[in-house]
Design a protein around this motif. Structure first.
Motif, mmCIF file in Angstrom:
data_model
loop_
_atom_site.group_PDB
_atom_site.id
_atom_site.type_symbol
_atom_site.label_atom_id
_atom_site.label_comp_id
_atom_site.label_asym_id
_atom_site.label_seq_id
_atom_site.Cartn_x
_atom_site.Cartn_y
_atom_site.Cartn_z
ATOM 1 N N GLU A 168 0.811 -1.218 0.000
ATOM 2 C CA GLU A 168 0.000 0.000 0.000
ATOM 3 C C GLU A 168 0.851 1.278 0.000
ATOM 4 O O GLU A 168 0.333 2.370 -0.237
ATOM 5 C CB GLU A 168 -0.951 0.009 1.189
ATOM 6 C CG GLU A 168 -0.311 -0.058 2.550
ATOM 7 C CD GLU A 168 -0.182 -1.486 3.063
ATOM 8 O OE1 GLU A 168 -0.078 -1.648 4.295
ATOM 9 O OE2 GLU A 168 -0.194 -2.429 2.235
ATOM 10 N N GLU A 169 2.151 1.131 0.267
ATOM 11 C CA GLU A 169 3.032 2.296 0.271
ATOM 12 C C GLU A 169 3.649 2.574 -1.104
ATOM 13 O O GLU A 169 4.225 3.647 -1.315
ATOM 14 C CB GLU A 169 4.166 2.108 1.286
ATOM 15 C CG GLU A 169 3.714 1.885 2.711
ATOM 16 C CD GLU A 169 3.097 3.122 3.339
ATOM 17 O OE1 GLU A 169 3.140 4.194 2.712
ATOM 18 O OE2 GLU A 169 2.578 3.017 4.463
ATOM 19 N N ILE A 170 3.528 1.637 -2.027
ATOM 20 C CA ILE A 170 4.157 1.793 -3.338
ATOM 21 C C ILE A 170 3.662 3.036 -4.083
ATOM 22 O O ILE A 170 4.476 3.767 -4.675
ATOM 23 C CB ILE A 170 3.963 0.527 -4.193
ATOM 24 C CG1 ILE A 170 4.722 -0.649 -3.563
ATOM 25 C CG2 ILE A 170 4.425 0.752 -5.628
ATOM 26 C CD1 ILE A 170 6.214 -0.447 -3.459
ATOM 27 N N PRO A 171 2.360 3.343 -4.080
ATOM 28 C CA PRO A 171 1.928 4.578 -4.761
ATOM 29 C C PRO A 171 2.610 5.833 -4.203
ATOM 30 O O PRO A 171 2.992 6.728 -4.975
ATOM 31 C CB PRO A 171 0.416 4.600 -4.508
ATOM 32 C CG PRO A 171 0.044 3.167 -4.365
ATOM 33 C CD PRO A 171 1.203 2.552 -3.631
ATOM 34 N N ARG A 172 2.778 5.907 -2.886
ATOM 35 C CA ARG A 172 3.441 7.062 -2.279
ATOM 36 C C ARG A 172 4.907 7.130 -2.712
ATOM 37 O O ARG A 172 5.438 8.205 -2.995
ATOM 38 C CB ARG A 172 3.337 6.968 -0.749
ATOM 39 C CG ARG A 172 4.226 7.939 0.023
ATOM 40 C CD ARG A 172 3.926 9.385 -0.280
ATOM 41 N NE ARG A 172 4.754 10.288 0.510
ATOM 42 C CZ ARG A 172 5.043 11.533 0.164
ATOM 43 N NH1 ARG A 172 4.583 12.032 -0.970
ATOM 44 N NH2 ARG A 172 5.793 12.281 0.946
ATOM 45 N N LEU A 173 5.584 5.975 -2.795
ATOM 46 C CA LEU A 173 6.987 5.960 -3.182
ATOM 47 C C LEU A 173 7.156 6.336 -4.653
ATOM 48 O O LEU A 173 8.113 7.021 -5.022
ATOM 49 C CB LEU A 173 7.592 4.585 -2.899
ATOM 50 C CG LEU A 173 7.618 4.177 -1.426
ATOM 51 C CD1 LEU A 173 8.229 2.799 -1.256
ATOM 52 C CD2 LEU A 173 8.382 5.199 -0.589
ATOM 53 N N SER A 174 6.226 5.906 -5.477
ATOM 54 C CA SER A 174 6.236 6.331 -6.879
ATOM 55 C C SER A 174 6.030 7.835 -6.974
ATOM 56 O O SER A 174 6.722 8.527 -7.735
ATOM 57 C CB SER A 174 5.140 5.604 -7.660
ATOM 58 O OG SER A 174 5.003 6.129 -8.956
ATOM 59 N N GLN A 175 5.100 8.341 -6.173
ATOM 60 C CA GLN A 175 4.826 9.782 -6.144
ATOM 61 C C GLN A 175 6.066 10.567 -5.723
ATOM 62 O O GLN A 175 6.346 11.644 -6.272
ATOM 63 C CB GLN A 175 3.675 10.054 -5.182
ATOM 64 C CG GLN A 175 3.230 11.506 -5.110
ATOM 65 C CD GLN A 175 2.157 11.705 -4.055
ATOM 66 O OE1 GLN A 175 2.422 11.680 -2.855
ATOM 67 N NE2 GLN A 175 0.926 11.879 -4.504
ATOM 68 N N LEU A 176 6.820 10.036 -4.775
ATOM 69 C CA LEU A 176 8.043 10.707 -4.337
ATOM 70 C C LEU A 176 9.031 10.873 -5.491
ATOM 71 O O LEU A 176 9.699 11.901 -5.606
ATOM 72 C CB LEU A 176 8.710 9.927 -3.210
ATOM 73 C CG LEU A 176 8.264 10.205 -1.774
ATOM 74 C CD1 LEU A 176 8.980 9.266 -0.808
ATOM 75 C CD2 LEU A 176 8.537 11.648 -1.380
ATOM 76 N N THR A 177 9.148 9.847 -6.333
ATOM 77 C CA THR A 177 10.082 9.971 -7.458
ATOM 78 C C THR A 177 9.626 11.040 -8.444
ATOM 79 O O THR A 177 10.455 11.654 -9.119
ATOM 80 C CB THR A 177 10.240 8.633 -8.223
ATOM 81 O OG1 THR A 177 9.063 8.342 -8.983
ATOM 82 C CG2 THR A 177 10.545 7.486 -7.270
ATOM 83 N N GLN A 178 8.324 11.267 -8.527
ATOM 84 C CA GLN A 178 7.789 12.242 -9.473
ATOM 85 C C GLN A 178 7.905 13.669 -8.945
ATOM 86 O O GLN A 178 8.104 14.612 -9.725
ATOM 87 C CB GLN A 178 6.307 11.943 -9.760
ATOM 88 C CG GLN A 178 6.022 10.541 -10.283
ATOM 89 C CD GLN A 178 6.563 10.305 -11.671
ATOM 90 O OE1 GLN A 178 6.799 11.237 -12.435
ATOM 91 N NE2 GLN A 178 6.783 9.034 -12.011
ATOM 92 N N ARG A 179 7.804 13.834 -7.626
ATOM 93 C CA ARG A 179 7.679 15.172 -7.047
ATOM 94 C C ARG A 179 8.928 15.679 -6.330
ATOM 95 O O ARG A 179 9.032 16.882 -6.065
ATOM 96 C CB ARG A 179 6.498 15.205 -6.071
ATOM 97 C CG ARG A 179 5.161 14.939 -6.745
ATOM 98 C CD ARG A 179 4.030 15.140 -5.766
ATOM 99 N NE ARG A 179 2.728 14.946 -6.393
ATOM 100 C CZ ARG A 179 1.564 15.120 -5.785
ATOM 101 N NH1 ARG A 179 1.534 15.497 -4.514
ATOM 102 N NH2 ARG A 179 0.434 14.918 -6.426
ATOM 103 N N THR A 180 9.838 14.788 -5.986
ATOM 104 C CA THR A 180 11.020 15.217 -5.245
ATOM 105 C C THR A 180 12.080 15.714 -6.216
ATOM 106 O O THR A 180 12.493 14.981 -7.120
ATOM 107 C CB THR A 180 11.585 14.057 -4.397
ATOM 108 O OG1 THR A 180 10.548 13.549 -3.553
ATOM 109 C CG2 THR A 180 12.740 14.548 -3.528
#
Length: 208
Positions: free
Chosen positions: A24-36
């Motif tokens: 369930e944390e994978i979407p957040r980690l993907s988002q981090l790569t896009q926004r950081t």
């Protein structure tokens, strides 16, 4: 002063957890790569399927959570690495801007070093690609690895034992004061009132 900054950081009661991500944390980690952007070493932008580290023997993929006396910041970063030869190669090393300047990045690098040691590897290498806004991570890596990036696409390398011993030193040349300021979006950064003490300044910068 260095002492005032260290006292402030000590008073934060910072707790950092690094653990393997649940599904369930994978979407957040993907988002981090896009926004950081500021503290994103390789600037890889990955979808949910791409960010997973699957089927890599000895691989490392950990998410980073942080909380202090002001609140729980949730997932603020991640690192991902895989062994190749005698080296643990880190292709994801990122931390949200709001978590910078507290030594979390040093704990992340030390964790990578310990993982390499557990695998019996000699070295740790972190992939850096220059972008328009990621000067903060370049500055950190150049200071930690004691080496200036030779080009816009560069692998920083050091012995695993040295990486495992990395600690946050507020008296070093890395200038943690600037790191803390960099953690604030440009449109929210305001000059300190003339008589504001450093503790109040950093509390306002970190959470204002």
């Amino acid at each position: 002063s260095t002492e005032s900054l260290q006292a402030f950081l000590d008073g934060l009661g910072l707790v950092v957890d690094m653990e393997d991500p649940a599904s369930e944390e994978i979407p957040r980690l993907s988002q981090l790569t896009q926004r950081t952007n500021q503290f994103n070493a390789s600037l890889l932008r990955l979808g949910e399927a791409e960010v997973r580290l699957a089927g890599v023997e000895g691989g490392l993929h950990q998410m980073v959570r942080a909380r202090d006396r002001f609140g729980d910041y949730g997932v603020v970063g991640q690192m991902r690495a895989h062994p190749q030869g005698g080296t643990l190669n880190v292709d994801l090393f990122m931390l949200s801007c709001r978590a910078l300047g507290r030594g979390i990045e040093h704990r992340m690098l030390a964790a990578v070093g310990r993982h390499a040691q557990q695998l019996g590897l000699d070295d740790v290498a972190v992939h850096f690609r220059l972008g328009e806004r990621n000067a903060p991570v370049r500055k950190f890596l150049e200071h930690a690895f004691d080496h200036v990036a030779a080009g816009d696409d560069f692998w920083f390398r050091m012995p695993a034992a040295r990486a495992a011993s990395i600690v946050f030193d507020t008296s070093g040349s890395e200038c943690p004061e600037q790191s803390a300021v960099d953690a604030v979006p440009a449109d929210s950064a305001k000059p300190a009132p003339p008589n504001e003490d450093l503790g109040s300044l950093y509390e306002r910068i970190a959470h204002g």
